[in-house]
Design an enzyme around this catalytic site. Structure first.
Site, PDB file in Angstrom:
ATOM      1  N   HIS A  59       0.921  -1.159   0.119  1.00  0.00           N
ATOM      2  CA  HIS A  59       0.130  -0.016  -0.045  1.00  0.00           C
ATOM      3  C   HIS A  59       0.951   1.207   0.048  1.00  0.00           C
ATOM      4  CE1 HIS A  59       0.919  -0.289   4.474  1.00  0.00           C
ATOM      5  NE2 HIS A  59       0.371   0.995   4.507  1.00  0.00           N
ATOM      6  N   HIS A  61       0.637   5.659   1.292  1.00  0.00           N
ATOM      7  CA  HIS A  61      -0.176   6.885   1.611  1.00  0.00           C
ATOM      8  C   HIS A  61       0.626   7.933   0.829  1.00  0.00           C
ATOM      9  CE1 HIS A  61      -1.505   4.421   5.038  1.00  0.00           C
ATOM     10  NE2 HIS A  61      -0.460   3.919   5.240  1.00  0.00           N
ATOM     11  N   TYR A 152      11.829   4.215   0.939  1.00  0.00           N
ATOM     12  CA  TYR A 152      10.847   4.696  -0.067  1.00  0.00           C
ATOM     13  C   TYR A 152       9.760   5.582   0.439  1.00  0.00           C
ATOM     14  CZ  TYR A 152      13.029   0.245  -1.532  1.00  0.00           C
ATOM     15  OH  TYR A 152      13.792  -0.806  -1.578  1.00  0.00           O
TER      16      TYR A 152
END
Length: 178
Positions: A59, A61, A152
């Site tokens: 996922h 954000h 990342y």
């Protein structure tokens, strides 16, 4: 069928979470270069500022500030499309085989969960809190011991700009006192 309503307040930041379908795959890390290219392509198509981001294995954000607030669903959709198209064909075929009939009808690929989470940020305190949340997320998921170890995310850019100390949320030294 649910009736989802989104809040569109011009000149606002939006916190967004997008999740890979079947959270077991680490596509976003395995294909991080493709994700980066997809994000850059979308920025050339729809104008927005990327305030903060953390890309996790399954996922991501981000906090964005679109030029036109009503563009953020399009931004998410384009990121999903460009990333999916960048994946190797055999992987896309395999993922498509796992798709339900309702997803097939809606031309969904099986790479992403159908919906995404979004929240319109109302003030600077909330912006700061959600920026912290994003940068702490790799620690929360047990991927690293401190935010500076996760490559990342936008954390190091925030350190370079003086918003964080490099050792922000480094609790490893506190363990020695117990």
């Amino acid at each position: 069928m649910p009736n989802f309503r989104r809040v569109f307040i011009e000149n606002s930041h939006v916190f967004i979470t997008v999740v890979i379908n079947n959270r077991k795959r680490e596509l976003l890390i395995d294909y991080r270069a493709e994700f980066r290219v997809a994000l850059k392509m979308v920025k050339t198509q729809v104008q927005f500022q990327l305030h903060a981001i953390a890309v996790m294995p399954e996922h991501f954000h981000m906090i964005i500030k679109p030029q036109h607030i009503s563009d953020y669903p399009k931004i998410v959709s384009l990121i999903k499309i460009h990333f999916t198209k960048s994946l190797p064909r055999d992987l896309r075929v395999m993922l498509s085989a796992e798709v339900s009939k309702s997803k097939t009808k809606k031309k969904e690929s099986g790479v992403w969960q159908r919906r995404f989470y979004e929240h319109t940020i109302r003030d600077e305190a909330e912006l700061n809190h959600l920026t912290d949340y994003i940068h702490y997320n790799p620690v929360k998921h047990g991927l690293v011991n401190k935010p500076s170890e996760w490559p990342y995310s936008s954390f190091k850019r925030f350190v370079e700009n003086g918003y964080y100390d490099l050792n922000w949320c480094d609790f490893t030294e506190l363990k020695d006192y117990h």
